[in-house]
Motif scaffolding. Sequence first.
Motif, PDB file in Angstrom:
ATOM      1  N   HIS A   1       6.909  11.377  -4.154  1.00 19.26           N
ATOM      2  CA  HIS A   1       6.951  10.295  -5.138  1.00 19.26           C
ATOM      3  C   HIS A   1       6.692   8.952  -4.458  1.00 19.26           C
ATOM      4  O   HIS A   1       5.906   8.135  -4.943  1.00 19.26           O
ATOM      5  CB  HIS A   1       8.313  10.259  -5.835  1.00 19.26           C
ATOM      6  CG  HIS A   1       8.412  11.147  -7.029  1.00 19.26           C
ATOM      7  ND1 HIS A   1       7.829  10.842  -8.240  1.00 19.26           N
ATOM      8  CD2 HIS A   1       9.037  12.344  -7.218  1.00 19.26           C
ATOM      9  CE1 HIS A   1       8.094  11.793  -9.115  1.00 19.26           C
ATOM     10  NE2 HIS A   1       8.813  12.723  -8.519  1.00 19.26           N
ATOM     11  N   ARG A   2       7.357   8.727  -3.335  1.00 16.59           N
ATOM     12  CA  ARG A   2       7.207   7.458  -2.610  1.00 16.59           C
ATOM     13  C   ARG A   2       5.771   7.268  -2.133  1.00 16.59           C
ATOM     14  O   ARG A   2       5.216   6.155  -2.198  1.00 16.59           O
ATOM     15  CB  ARG A   2       8.190   7.430  -1.434  1.00 16.59           C
ATOM     16  CG  ARG A   2       8.123   6.175  -0.588  1.00 16.59           C
ATOM     17  CD  ARG A   2       9.346   6.081   0.332  1.00 16.59           C
ATOM     18  NE  ARG A   2       9.446   7.186   1.267  1.00 16.59           N
ATOM     19  CZ  ARG A   2       8.874   7.206   2.472  1.00 16.59           C
ATOM     20  NH1 ARG A   2       8.118   6.188   2.874  1.00 16.59           N
ATOM     21  NH2 ARG A   2       9.035   8.243   3.275  1.00 16.59           N
TER      22      ARG A   2
ATOM     23  N   ILE B   1       3.538   6.382  -5.250  1.00 18.91           N
ATOM     24  CA  ILE B   1       3.846   5.048  -5.772  1.00 18.91           C
ATOM     25  C   ILE B   1       3.418   3.960  -4.792  1.00 18.91           C
ATOM     26  O   ILE B   1       2.808   2.953  -5.175  1.00 18.91           O
ATOM     27  CB  ILE B   1       5.349   4.939  -6.082  1.00 18.91           C
ATOM     28  CG1 ILE B   1       5.709   5.819  -7.275  1.00 18.91           C
ATOM     29  CG2 ILE B   1       5.740   3.487  -6.376  1.00 18.91           C
ATOM     30  CD1 ILE B   1       7.202   5.936  -7.526  1.00 18.91           C
TER      31      ILE B   1
ATOM     32  N   ASP C   1       3.175   6.440 -10.706  1.00 19.89           N
ATOM     33  CA  ASP C   1       4.157   7.508 -10.616  1.00 19.89           C
ATOM     34  C   ASP C   1       3.503   8.825 -11.040  1.00 19.89           C
ATOM     35  O   ASP C   1       2.361   8.838 -11.508  1.00 19.89           O
ATOM     36  CB  ASP C   1       5.368   7.202 -11.495  1.00 19.89           C
ATOM     37  CG  ASP C   1       6.617   7.966 -11.047  1.00 19.89           C
ATOM     38  OD1 ASP C   1       6.501   8.819 -10.153  1.00 19.89           O
ATOM     39  OD2 ASP C   1       7.689   7.694 -11.602  1.00 19.89           O
TER      40      ASP C   1
ATOM     41  N   GLY D   1      -0.781  12.765 -12.042  1.00 20.52           N
ATOM     42  CA  GLY D   1      -0.482  11.436 -12.552  1.00 20.52           C
ATOM     43  C   GLY D   1      -1.777  10.710 -12.839  1.00 20.52           C
ATOM     44  O   GLY D   1      -2.861  11.296 -12.768  1.00 20.52           O
TER      45      GLY D   1
END
Length: 204
Positions: free
Chosen positions: A58-59, A62, A68, A98
Amino acid sequence: MNNVGSLVSVDVIALRYNAELRRVELATKPRTTEPYLGVPALPGVLLREGERLAAAAHRAVISKVGFDVSALGQLTVFDQPNRDPRGYSLSVAMWAVGDGDADWYGFDDVPKLAFDHNVMLFECRPLLVDMLWRDLEFTRALTGAEFPVSAAVAITHTLSGIAPDRGNLNRRLASLRGLAVSSKRMVLGRGRPGTVWEWEHPAA
């Protein structure tokens, strides 16, 4: 603690289905630090001490490509000794779905990437193909809540590189848990109505 671990990286193949271009695409962005400054790369980060792989993925998405993800999972591990000029490292390859402002490429149009990211794509592509229509989390995230048969054909074709047999594909779709033919129809070329498939809403 936010200390960086001993060169374990998490690199993400972040995907979307581009309905306008009718193809599955993956996200890259030029690197902003050395090594490989300015070279396009998959979004990736070094794993922090105590950090879970999903959190790192996720990091990575992003922070590196600015959006996200709706779903993600693990693919495989790359451990070639010379894969990173900073020293010996492991890379855990993850998939994610995403959409956002990144540099998007079809699998067959990807430029030369940093590190061993082209090797990652080559070796992980068959894994993603095998997941399609089998791993329902991955498949639902890629197709969206509803989709026409033409999208199923395009997703299968551009991800695998092989045009699917429509009869076999329709039988596969009909066998999937939670997927059904919608009462809606989509107008195709020459005014012909096309079948729309839709996923049941996940249980609350």
